[in-house]
Scaffold this active site. Structure first.
Site, PDB file in Angstrom:
ATOM      1  N   HIS A 223       1.035  -1.379   0.279  1.00  8.22           N
ATOM      2  CA  HIS A 223      -0.179   0.070  -0.139  1.00  8.22           C
ATOM      3  C   HIS A 223       0.895   0.780   0.054  1.00  8.22           C
ATOM      4  O   HIS A 223       1.903   1.098   1.102  1.00  8.22           O
ATOM      5  CB  HIS A 223      -1.349  -0.094   1.458  1.00  8.22           C
ATOM      6  CG  HIS A 223      -2.418   1.215   1.117  1.00  8.22           C
ATOM      7  ND1 HIS A 223      -2.064   2.606   1.660  1.00  8.22           N
ATOM      8  CD2 HIS A 223      -3.094   1.094   1.432  1.00  8.22           C
ATOM      9  CE1 HIS A 223      -2.507   2.822   1.221  1.00  8.22           C
ATOM     10  NE2 HIS A 223      -3.852   2.063   1.385  1.00  8.22           N
ATOM     11  N   GLU A 293     -10.551  -4.928   2.042  1.00  8.33           N
ATOM     12  CA  GLU A 293      -8.562  -5.305   1.878  1.00  8.33           C
ATOM     13  C   GLU A 293      -8.737  -5.772   3.325  1.00  8.33           C
ATOM     14  O   GLU A 293      -7.608  -5.836   3.485  1.00  8.33           O
ATOM     15  CB  GLU A 293      -8.575  -3.221   2.290  1.00  8.33           C
ATOM     16  CG  GLU A 293      -7.261  -3.125   1.879  1.00  8.33           C
ATOM     17  CD  GLU A 293      -6.904  -1.517   1.984  1.00  8.33           C
ATOM     18  OE1 GLU A 293      -6.570  -1.595   0.628  1.00  8.33           O
ATOM     19  OE2 GLU A 293      -6.839  -0.991   2.604  1.00  8.33           O
TER      20      GLU A 293
END
Ligand SMILES: *[C@@H]1O[C@H](CO)[C@@H](O)[C@H](O)[C@H]1NC(C)=O
Length: 343
Positions: A223, A293
């Site tokens: 990320h 996620e």
């Protein structure tokens, strides 16, 4: 990349940890060289072989026939020896040749539900320029508005496949249901049509090459808000009542929900597990902090990816410093969250 709000706080801290990162990188490189030496000599050593960083770079370069970045502030291998893909860590020519010979077809899944169809044009046009150039590609477009899918000119060996799905009132539900839909179509269709699946967000554009270097049995992407951050700052689900719960002393990286993939079989297993966990949470009246996620991150804690993509593959200029990257391959398209999400 529609869930970046609220995560930006962690970005500021991550660059003060640079020295830790350099040390980690050095240790890992030494360790990996130790690993190669051990396997080549058929001797298992408990401690990493002590070699200088420069030397380990040279050995890795010989082994992989590549030139590693001279600056060693990027992590290029995980403790479980999965490569982390950055520009300069692979040989595109050799890889392209290998995958061409295998005549591999890659499936790219994307969800354009409700107003999100407006992102498709730029997404597809830029994918034609940069995604898996020279390889066979099926674009699998999940949408509730098939008539609004734009006609984009495609190169040879590339197809758009429109899959009509229902929508849900809440964007969180739409987001989470992606796991279920990818899972369903994996066994119904994808398994017969492609070798690998790449599952991404649609509110993005390709900005540089994304090729076969990303392909592996199971891959995830660091990320952009957390790639250099410490475990404590990862926004895993921390409530034990959720199936996505990750204890404080576990977890390696914080992965982005907007770019993962692998062989169809591995993606099938991943999406099955995540969907089941999401349904258990739903029955228990709990929703993980970052929806699917969070479940993806939980999955990767216990099923280590065989390859990891650097934030080059999912970048947002609002979340990180672009100077640290040589390439920004896949970029968030700025949007008005409130206006788009529920339309
Ligand atoms: C490559 O695969 C496609 C679809 O699977 C097939 O139509 C094509 O003939 C194959 N090409 C070669 C050279 O094998």
């Amino acid at each position: 990349m529609h869930k970046d709000q609220g995560k930006t706080g962690a970005v500021k801290g991550c660059f003060t940890k640079r020295h830790v990162y350099v040390m980690g990188c050095t240790t890992l490189l030494c360790f990996s060289v130790g690993y190669f030496w051990n396997t080549s000599n058929d001797i298992w050593l408990d401690t990493p072989t002590q070699v200088s960083n420069t030397m380990s770079n040279h050995i890795l370069e010989d082994l992989l026939q590549i030139e590693l970045p001279r600056r060693c502030d990027v992590l290029v291998m995980t403790p479980w020896f999965a490569p982390i893909v950055w520009e300069g860590t692979y040989n595109a020519e050799i890889l392209n040749e290998q995958f061409r010979q295998r005549n591999v077809t890659v499936g790219l899944t994307v969800f354009a539900i409700k107003k999100y169809v407006i992102f498709l044009k730029k997404f597809l046009e830029t994918a034609e320029t940069y995604f898996m150039v020279g390889h066979r590609v099926n674009y699998y477009i999940f949408t509730d508005r098939p008539e609004e899918v734009p006609k984009v000119e495609l190169k040879e060996g590339r197809n758009v496949v429109v899959l009509q799905v229902q929508n849900y009132p809440r964007w969180q539900e739409i987001s989470m249901r992606r796991m279920e839909m990818i899972n369903y179509f994996s066994q119904q269709q994808f398994i017969n049509e492609v070798s690998y699946l790449v599952c991404v967000d649609v509110d993005m554009r390709f900005n540089d090459q994304v090729g076969v270097e990303i392909l592996s049995n199971l891959f995830g992407t660091l990320h952009p808000g957390f790639y250099g951050a410490e475990r404590q700052s990862f926004t895993y689900e921390r409530r034990p009542a959720s199936q996505a719960y990750v204890p404080r002393d576990e977890g390696d990286f914080y992965y982005a929900g907007g770019f993962f993939g692998g062989t169809v079989m591995e993606v099938y297993k991943l999406t099955k597990k995540c969907h089941e966990a999401i349904m258990v949470d739903k029955a228990n009246g709990i929703e993980a902090i970052w929806q699917e996620e969070s479940h993806l991150n939980k999955y990767f804690v216990y099923h280590k990816p065989t390859k990891i993509l650097s934030p080059e593959y999912l970048w947002d200029d609002n979340l990180g410093r672009r100077e640290i990257l040589k390439k920004r391959r896949f970029l968030a398209v700025p949007k008005n969250h409130a206006a788009i999400r529920n339309k």
